[in-house]
Structure formats: structure tokens, C-alpha cells
Design a protein around this motif. Structure first.
Motif, mmCIF file in Angstrom:
data_model
loop_
_atom_site.group_PDB
_atom_site.id
_atom_site.type_symbol
_atom_site.label_atom_id
_atom_site.label_comp_id
_atom_site.label_asym_id
_atom_site.label_seq_id
_atom_site.Cartn_x
_atom_site.Cartn_y
_atom_site.Cartn_z
ATOM 1 N N SER A 241 6.355 -2.082 7.580
ATOM 2 C CA SER A 241 5.397 -2.798 6.751
ATOM 3 C C SER A 241 4.117 -1.976 6.640
ATOM 4 C CB SER A 241 5.093 -4.177 7.337
ATOM 5 O OG SER A 241 4.432 -4.057 8.576
ATOM 6 N N LEU A 242 3.417 -2.173 5.536
ATOM 7 C CA LEU A 242 2.214 -1.406 5.244
ATOM 8 C C LEU A 242 1.223 -2.322 4.534
ATOM 9 C CD1 LEU A 242 0.959 1.510 5.227
ATOM 10 C CD2 LEU A 242 1.941 1.777 2.949
ATOM 11 N N THR A 243 -0.029 -2.328 5.012
ATOM 12 C CA THR A 243 -1.073 -3.118 4.374
ATOM 13 C C THR A 243 -1.932 -2.223 3.497
ATOM 14 O OG1 THR A 243 -1.131 -4.742 6.177
ATOM 15 C CG2 THR A 243 -3.066 -4.608 4.750
ATOM 16 N N LEU A 244 -2.089 -2.615 2.243
ATOM 17 C CA LEU A 244 -2.825 -1.836 1.258
ATOM 18 C C LEU A 244 -4.023 -2.646 0.777
ATOM 19 C CD1 LEU A 244 0.332 -0.893 -0.842
ATOM 20 C CD2 LEU A 244 -0.798 0.598 0.818
ATOM 21 N N TYR A 245 -5.130 -1.963 0.503
ATOM 22 C CA TYR A 245 -6.317 -2.640 -0.007
ATOM 23 C C TYR A 245 -6.313 -2.600 -1.532
ATOM 24 C CZ TYR A 245 -7.884 -2.807 4.791
ATOM 25 O OH TYR A 245 -7.964 -3.070 6.135
ATOM 26 N N LEU A 246 -6.532 -3.742 -2.117
ATOM 27 C CA LEU A 246 -6.491 -3.852 -3.566
ATOM 28 C C LEU A 246 -7.763 -3.305 -4.195
ATOM 29 C CD1 LEU A 246 -5.032 -7.464 -3.768
ATOM 30 C CD2 LEU A 246 -3.818 -5.365 -4.347
ATOM 31 N N LYS A 247 -7.607 -2.611 -5.324
ATOM 32 C CA LYS A 247 -8.728 -2.048 -6.078
ATOM 33 C C LYS A 247 -8.642 -2.535 -7.519
ATOM 34 C CE LYS A 247 -8.518 2.097 -3.165
ATOM 35 N NZ LYS A 247 -8.365 3.577 -3.129
ATOM 36 N N ASP A 248 -9.700 -2.270 -8.266
ATOM 37 C CA ASP A 248 -9.693 -2.739 -9.655
ATOM 38 C C ASP A 248 -9.002 -1.768 -10.600
ATOM 39 O OD1 ASP A 248 -11.477 -0.672 -9.996
ATOM 40 O OD2 ASP A 248 -13.189 -1.929 -10.507
ATOM 41 N N GLY A 249 -8.584 -0.615 -10.098
ATOM 42 C CA GLY A 249 -7.841 0.340 -10.911
ATOM 43 C C GLY A 249 -8.682 1.255 -11.752
ATOM 44 N N HIS A 250 -10.012 1.086 -11.697
ATOM 45 C CA HIS A 250 -10.898 1.923 -12.514
ATOM 46 C C HIS A 250 -11.975 2.604 -11.674
ATOM 47 C CE1 HIS A 250 -9.053 0.252 -16.111
ATOM 48 N NE2 HIS A 250 -9.245 -0.957 -15.619
ATOM 49 N N GLY A 251 -11.711 2.707 -10.381
ATOM 50 C CA GLY A 251 -12.673 3.375 -9.511
ATOM 51 C C GLY A 251 -13.868 2.520 -9.163
ATOM 52 N N GLY A 252 -13.781 1.206 -9.494
ATOM 53 C CA GLY A 252 -14.896 0.308 -9.225
ATOM 54 C C GLY A 252 -14.723 -0.415 -7.909
#
Length: 580
Positions: A163-174
Motif C-alpha cells: 500500500s502507498l499513501t499519496l498526497y492529492l494536488k490540484d494538478g496545476h502546481g498550485g
């Protein structure tokens, strides 16, 4: 992918425990998804597949709240990067009012050791107008974006916990403070063994003040590395402290093995997403089988409010009213053993389509080779279905036109031969359709009853000659039905036959009637005499909606066909033909 559970009624439906097909006829063109046909080829030649099939389980925490009066209704869409572009490989269900969701629907992906497989996960808050629609048809451009994350598949598989936990981003470098997504990968163990069980409870604690609790069960599998993964949820039984739920069908790959511990939790459903725990217990599938054989119940417990971590035994009990282990064959098992899909088509020739000689007509045939909507539907569906039909001779009809004898017909042969409805191949359908436009006059009204009854007669007649044929009728139409009741009666009668009906709506008409026939809201059709359809045999798709969405016509149209096929075979206990 199952139903969309973004509203109160949708959130009360079951997830992950129904009968699902374990092999689909139509697979994505990308090699990320499992291809049952390729896998069968390798196994039939004594070889191992070139990939390992895994399933991704997803959960999230601290998601962004996009709703004003409630919490977000999140869904995850999973993509794989291929040749620089993103290709979708799966979607979870929608979870109602929850910023810390655990999705039950798993996303399958084929792991190729020799390839770098970059996965992209996008989380959306689903708009409430998409109540009770299949998640596959949801237009992502209409939804609120909650964030995305990406990783390489091997990053997950090489973790000890997988399992791997990933941090969500807005996809535009914001903004990066959008919560987190945890992905867990497990190898899929192919198994035909299925447990069918019926669960009920008695004397549950009441959590409501002015009425009784609305209980549902959630079942999770305990994993070796700690924690648990949800594998199914029952529907909600409203206002009942002694509920009985509809049968669950759980494949071995969902629960691991009979001795694997399962956590069974009973909740009181709340529309705001804050479901209240009534009680829980831990049992294996073997324990549940023992409860069934001994006709005994198991008491729920609840963590004590006092310190020390003790659990308080409750009066409420879980019972198993039905438990049976059976072999469940896949769609591919039938097709590879000689079962056939026989294709039929019916074309709408009503006047609402417009004069075929005018370019704005839905029937206009462009001499540059550009296909009209009718031609497009015939080719896209026919080219897939034809490979499952040995002789490739297809009955082709028209309806709603004034034929050469001067009468309006609602079921005439496109071949123009009264005794011969069949034409040769998809090319034959296309040619007969084009010729008919020159030889009939568009009329009306729009009636489906006669062509459905004609297809049903052929399907019924086949029962006396062969049990290895299943029929698929494609109806292409532009209009609103004027014989809704007659069509409903015909569909209810046909639901007992080896027949599925695919309806494509073309043009700009209002197709709400078709959605009733489709019965995707869980309400089976009912005849005027009160007879309920044995099963859902209709799939409707609006070409207008398809063109504005992210899926293709044939994929949306054929999505339910393998399961409709399997429901017929299983209801009649028809097994694949033994291979020699």
C-alpha cells in the motif's frame, strides 16, 4: 462498474456483493486492463499469461469539501499513461457525504514487470443530478475536481504492505493541501468458487429517536499486514430492528479463503454520511457456515465507553439463513465452449427522422463516406457482436415506414424478401438499410412492440433446437415511443428468453421513456397484469450523451450484456459445454 451512490436512495443500495460477471466480452483497447480472451489463449496452450492481474483498493482522508449544505460525494477515476496520453481503466462507486471514504469497488489492472506503468488517480465530487446512474456514464467535465495523485504501479507492489499513501494536488502546481489517497494492490486469485448467503439480524439496538434504525451491513476482510479492506455492503433496510437483506454472492477472491477473518459491522444509515455503528463482530466464512448449519446466532459487540478497551456484548444478533458454495462460470467460459450471440437489428424509419435526401436528416447518406448515426451504431455494435455468431447471418428489420404495398409496417424485412429477414454480415445490414431508404416512405408512429415480439419468437423457437444460442437485438431510434405499455408487456414476456435488447437513441429527442425501459434504477418492469420482469434485458444509450462524454458507444452499450447473458444461464442452471 455498478451503480452511482451519490444520493440518499443510491447510498442505500448494496455494493460489491451482487452477481458480477468475471469475464467481459469487450475489453479496453489498452493493455492495462485484464483481457480474459488473451489470458484464456495462454492457459489453453499450457502457458502462463504475460502479466499478473492485481486489484487496487482505494481510501482517502481529509478530502476537500466542495458542497455547501453537506459534504462532498467522492469518486475516484484511475488512469494509466500510455504513449503520453491518459487512458481510463476504472472508477469506484460514489460515496455519499464523506471526506474520509473507503471505496468498495476495486479497480483491476494488469501488472507488466517489464513496463513502467504510471497510474494517475483523480478524485471528483459528483453532482447530485447524477443520482442512480451507472458511474461509467458520468461526464467528468460536469463534476467538481477534488485533486489528483500519481505513482508507478511497481511502487505499490514493492512495499511490504503493498500500500502507498499519496498526497492529492490540484494538478496545476498550485495547492497541495487537498488530503491524501491510499492505494493498496493485491494479486487477483482467479476462482470460480462463490458463496451465496442470506444474512439477517434480530433485536438490534435502536439509534433513532422518532423511528427505528435503518440498518445495513458492511463486510471487510482482515489483511495480514494489519487493518481491513471493505469487500461488500448490503442495501439499507428502512425502519427495521430485525432486518433481512437480499442474498450476497461473494467470490473466493473477495474474502481470500474460508478461514480468513472478516469484520462485519452493522450501521444505522444517515443521509448526511455519519452512519452510526450499531455493533460489530469478527467471523470467518467458515464461522458463518457453522452458524447456518447450527441455526444459531452471533452477538454483536460494541467498544465500551469506559477505559480499558473492553467490548460490550449486545442483545442484537447476526443469523445466516442461507449458505451455499457453488461454481460460477464466467462469460468467457460459455463463449469459448461454443455458445453464440446471434445479432439482430431494427431501424426506425419514422418521419421524425427527416427527409433522407436532405443533409439535415438523421437518415441522410453522405456520399463522402461520412456515416450517419444509424450507420455508425450498426457498424460499431455489429463489428463486435459478429465474432460471436458462427454463420454471420443477421435478421434486419425496419419499422414505422410505408412499404411498397402502401401500408405502414412496424416490422418489415430490410432484405425486401418477405420470407427471408436475414442478410449476410454487417455489410449486408448496411446495404439493406441504404436500399430501404429508396424503397419505403417514412411514416410513423414509433412502435417497438412488434419488432421485440418478432425477436422474442426467434429466441423462443431456438429453445427447441439448441440451448447454446443467445440473441441480441439492436434497436436504433430517434423518437418517443407511442406504445410504451405494449413495449413494456413485450419486454416482460421476453425477460424469460435468451434475449437482450440494446437501444440506441439518435437525434435530439427526449429519451426519458427509454431510461424507464432500461431499469438501471433497480425497478424491474411490470406488466399490466402485475407480472414482474424476470431480469433486466434492456440497455439504453443516447448517442448525444455518448458524444459529449468520455466513453464510446459500443463500450457503453455492451457493458451490461455479459451479466445479462450470465443471469439467464445461471437462472436456468445452464452450464458451459464440456471441452473435448
Amino acid at each position: 462498474m455498478g451503480g452511482c451512490h451519490s444520493d440518499v436512495r443510491g447510498g442505500q443500495q448494496a455494493v460489491g456483493g451482487g452477481q458480477r460477471s468475471s469475464g467481459n466480452a469487450v475489453t479496453n483497447s489498452n493493455d492495462a486492463a485484464h483481457n480474459d480472451a488473451v489470458d484464456f489463449f495462454f492457459r489453453s496452450h499450457g502457458l502462463q499469461g504475460l502479466f499478473t492481474q492485481v486489484e487496487l483498493s482505494l481510501s482517502a482522508s481529509k478530502l476537500l469539501d466542495r458542497d455547501i449544505t453537506s459534504k462532498s460525494d467522492p469518486m475516484v477515476v484511475v488512469f494509466i499513461k500510455k504513449n503520453g496520453a491518459l487512458q481510463e481503466i476504472g472508477r469506484t462507486e460514489v460515496i455519499l457525504n464523506n471526506l474520509n471514504p473507503q471505496w468498495i469497488e476495486k479497480v483491476p489492472v494488469a501488472f507488466h514487470f517489464e513496463t513502467v506503468q504510471t497510474l494517475v488517480f483523480r478524485v471528483y465530487d459528483i453532482d447530485t443530478k447524477y443520482y442512480n446512474v451507472p458511474v461509467k456514464t458520468i461526464r467528468l467535465s460536469d463534476q467538481d475536481f477534488l485533486g489528483e495523485a500519481s505513482c508507478v504501479l511497481s511502487e505499490i507492489l514493492t512495499k511490504q504492505s503493498r500500500s502507498l499513501t499519496l498526497y492529492l494536488k490540484d494538478g496545476h502546481g498550485g495547492s497541495t493541501n487537498l488530503g491524501s489517497l491510499t492505494v493498496r494492490a493485491e494479486e487477483t486469485v482467479a476462482s470460480r468458487s462463490v458463496i451465496e448467503l442470506v444474512l439477517r439480524c434480530s433485536h438490534l439496538d435502536n439509534k433513532d429517536v422518532f423511528s427505528k434504525s435503518d440498518p445495513f451491513l458492511r463486510m471487510s476482510r482482515v489483511v495480514e499486514t494489519g487493518g481491513s479492506i471493505p469487500i461488500c455492503k448490503t442495501e439499507v433496510v428502512k425502519d427495521n430492528l430485525n432486518p433481512v437483506w437480499r442474498p450476497l454472492h461473494l467470490s473466493m477472491q473477495k474474502f481470500g479463503n474460508k478461514d480468513n477473518p472478516l469484520v462485519i459491522e452493522c450501521f444505522d444509515f444517515n443521509s448526511n454520511g455519519s452512519h452510526e455503528l450499531i455493533g460489530k463482530l469478527q467471523k470467518s466464512m467458515a464461522d458463518l457456515e457453522k452458524l447456518y448449519s447450527e441455526k444459531s446466532g452471533a452477538n454483536f459487540v460494541i467498544p465500551s465507553s469506559s477505559r480499558g478497551g473492553y467490548e460490550k456484548a449486545l442483545k442484537g444478533q447476526l443469523f445466516v439463513d442461507h449458505f451455499v458454495q457453488k461454481t460460477q462460470f464466467s462469460f468467457l467460459d460459455y463463449i469459448s465452449s461454443g455458445f453464440q450471440l446471434n445479432f439482430m437489428v431494427a431501424v426506425d424509419f419514422t418521419a421524425s427522422n427527416g427527409n433522407p435526401y436532405n443533409p439535415d436528416s438523421l437518415h441522410y447518406i453522405d456520399h463522402t463516406g461520412r456515416l450517419n448515426s444509424y450507420q455508425q451504431a450498426i457498424i460499431e455494435v455489429g463489428e463486435v457482436i459478429q465474432f460471436y455468431d458462427a454463420d454471420r447471418r443477421f435478421p434486419a428489420w425496419g419499422f414505422g415506414a410505408r412499404t411498397l404495398d402502401g401500408n405502414v409496417s412496424h416490422c418489415f424485412n430490410l432484405s425486401e424478401i418477405p420470407t427471408q429477414p436475414e442478410v449476410e454480415g454487417v455489410e449486408g445490414i448496411m446495404g439493406a438499410y441504404a436500399n430501404a431508404l429508396h424503397n419505403v416512405r417514412l411514416a410513423g408512429p414509433t412502435l417497438f412492440g412488434q419488432v421485440i415480439n418478432k425477436a422474442a419468437d426467434i429466441a423462443a423457437h431456438s429453445l427447441f433446437a439448441s440451448t447454446n444460442k443467445y440473441f441480441v437485438l439492436l434497436i436504433i431510434t430517434d423518437g418517443v415511443l407511442t406504445d410504451l405499455q405494449e413495449t413494456t408487456e413485450a419486454l416482460v414476456r421476453a425477460s424469460d428468453l435468451p434475449l437482450s435488447i440494446l437501444i440506441v437513441g439518435v437525434g435530439g429527442a427526449d429519451f426519458k421513456q427509454m431510461e424507464v425501459l432500461d431499469a438501471d434504477n433497480g425497478q424491474r418492469l411490470e406488466s399490466s397484469t402485475g407480472r414482474i420482469a424476470t431480469r433486466d434485458i434492456v440497455q439504453f444509450v443516447s448517442m448525444r450523451e455518448i458524444h459529449s462524454g468520455e466513453t464510446c458507444l459500443v463500450e457503453a452499450l455492451l457493458e451490461e450484456l455479459p451479466e445479462q447473458f450470465l443471469s439467464y444461464m445461471r437462472n436456468r442452471d445452464i452450464k458451459p459445454i464440456p471441452l473435448h
